[in-house]
Design an enzyme around this catalytic site. Structure first.
Site: not given
Ligand code: FAD
Length: 472
Positions: A51, A210, A278-279, A451
């Site tokens: 952002k 796409e 995707g992820v 408004h």
């Molecule tokens: C470019 C981009 C833009 C995005 N924009 C948006 C947006 O505008 N709005 C939105 O809602 N979402 C957005 N997202 C998605 C959002 O970032 C994710 O949905 C969110 O970060 C998920 O949170 P989480 O806590 O599940 O995991 P994550 O944020 O992925 O955090 C997981 C953490 O776990 C740690 N980890 C993993 N395995 C281990 C292990 N075995 N031991 C210790 N630590 C570990 C990792 O290092 C990481 O820090 C975007 C993603 C990207 C890539």
């Protein structure tokens, strides 16, 4: 029993850190294990730095259009190093903020790579990434509850694996050393189109490829179609129903073979390719198989309260399945924490999770699309209101947008809302609240909207569904 916790979160992303704070608020002894960056993807390499880049692009866009506002801006340009520096600075600020919040809530941070060795037992192995100040060291830890919050990583297609140089993932795309002259983006989900907006505004010649017939595949077809027209007007090239089947790497460019659904094959050469297909959940090397934790298509299987099939093991956020969004992860963190603390946690209703995409124009939605509502057998009343009928949008110089609302014709229940246009990501929450409060058209029609605001388009869209729009 220093190494013994009520709950340990593996991962400090929006799921892990929010869940940990809520669990600490509820009086539990809490630890968070992290191996790379405090705050996870969202503040470090996701939502926030993206952002920040898009904000630079937006300001550049307005300067380019200064004349439309009666202003003169003659000498301006892009300093990509400055743009990236600002974004990285904001990312660091956010990550430090999360560290501060964890400390304030007395949540222990344990630094290293975690895996489950037995029910209630976690082994944390050392990692190369330097530990933040005050973090606890690797070793064996125990907890009554373990929450897997390990997030996700970019999906890689066989033969088109990212190499950091020519084929980028979001990591490289968020911190470019220079702006590629031409760019191919594979995938038109939120991440793909946000990068398309950023790089197009920064001067790249952008092509999106796409696989599905529609860009922004999860969005309402009409809204995605509106966005597509705007992207194409900006000069972004879009191929839908098209597959990148092969990529050949040159010295400083890539040539992609693209097959379209009509059987045509073409080759496209670009300086860089962003793989935004995707992820996938980080489920590997966690000891899940040995414990018998169920997974499905790369994600941990959970119920509405984030419980896995193994008692005491929970999963939240991206690793627990779609939609892979930060606010979904945060909300699940709270649900898991409250359920662990024995509170009456409310189960997640995925239909109520809004989605926002920060391309130009922005997209925001909640609930069922028109197609999905029809598929579900509802008889519909559909309202539409274009931004051109809204004084504030026109005054802002943003007359191109659309608000679409979908109601159950029988009950007046709001089933879905779909928006495209300037700042709609700030508007959608009005409809999210309405849906959570089980609002019908009557209450929305009777509500007074201020408004002049762009929010009046929301009111007008509801009025339009019932044949009562005023400014159209
Ligand atoms: C470019 C981009 C833009 C995005 N924009 C948006 C947006 O505008 N709005 C939105 O809602 N979402 C957005 N997202 C998605 C959002 O970032 C994710 O949905 C969110 O970060 C998920 O949170 P989480 O806590 O599940 O995991 P994550 O944020 O992925 O955090 C997981 C953490 O776990 C740690 N980890 C993993 N395995 C281990 C292990 N075995 N031991 C210790 N630590 C570990 C990792 O290092 C990481 O820090 C975007 C993603 C990207 C890539």
């Amino acid at each position: 029993m220093a190494n013994n916790y009520d709950v340990l979160f593996i991962g400090s992303g929006p799921g892990g850190y929010v869940g940990a704070i809520r669990a600490a608020q509820l009086g539990l002894k809490v630890g968070v294990i992290e191996r790379t960056h405090i705050g996870g993807i969202c503040p470090n390499w996701g939502c926030i730095p993206a952002k920040a880049l898009l904000r630079s692009a937006e300001i550049f866009h307005y300067i380019e259009h200064a004349k439309d506002y009666g202003l003169v801006a003659e000498k301006f340009g892009v300093d990509i190093a400055g743009v990236v520096k600002r974004s990285r600075g904001i990312a660091a600020q956010m990550s430090n903020g999360v560290g501060f919040l964890l400390k304030k809530n007395k949540v222990d941070v344990i630094w290293g790579q975690a895996s489950l060795t037995a029910p209630g037992k976690v082994t944390v192995a050392p990692v190369a990434e330097p530990a933040p100040k005050g973090a606890l060291t690797p070793g064996d830890y125990t907890a009554k509850n373990i929450v897997i919050a390990t997030g996700a990583r970019p999906r890689a297609l066989p033969g088109i694996e990212p190499d950091k140089k020519l084929i980028w993932t979001y990591f490289e795309a968020l911190a470019p050393a220079s702006v590629p002259k031409s760019l191919l983006i594979m995938g038109s989900g939120a991440i793909g189109v946000e990068f398309a907006t950023f790089y197009k505004t920064m001067g790249s010649d952008v092509t999106i490829v796409e696989l599905l017939p529609q860009i922004l595949p999860v969005e309402d077809a009409e809204i995605a179609g509106h966005a597509r027209k705007r992207f194409e007007k900006q000069g972004i090239k879009i191929l839908t129903g098209a597959k990148v089947s092969k990529v050949v790497k040159g010295a400083d460019n890539v040539t992609a073979t693209v097959e379209t659904s009509d059987g045509k094959v073409q080759t496209l050469t670009a300086d860089r390719l962003i793989s935004a297909v995707g992820v996938v959940g980080n489920i590997e090397n966690l000891g899940l198989e040995a414990l018998g934790v169920k997974t499905d298509r790369g994600c941990v299987v959970v119920d509405g309260l984030c419980r896995t099939n193994v008692p005491g093991v929970w999963a939240i956020g991206d690793v627990a399945g779609p939609p892979m969004l930060a606010h979904k992860a945060e909300h699940e963190g709270v649900i898991a924490a409250e359920a662990i603390a024995g509170k009456h946690a409310h189960a997640m209703d995925k239909l109520m999770i809004p989605g926002c995409t920060y391309c130009m124009p922005q997209i925001a939605s909640v609930g069922l699309t028109e197609a999905k509502a029809k598929e579900a057998g509802f008889e519909l009343k559909v309202g539409r209101f274009p931004f051109i009928g809204n004084g504030k949008a026109v005054a802002l110089g943003e007359p191109d947008g659309l608000v679409k609302t979908i109601f159950d014709a029988k009950t007046g229940r709001l089933l879905g809302a779909h928006l495209v246009g300037a700042e709609v990501t700030e508007l959608i929450q009005g409809f999210v609240l309405a849906m959570n409060l089980e609002t019908t058209e009557e209450e929305l029609i009777n509500a007074v909207f201020p408004h002049p605001t762009v929010s009046e388009t929301m009111h007008e869209s509801v009025l339009s569904a019932y044949g009562r729009a005023i400014h159209m």
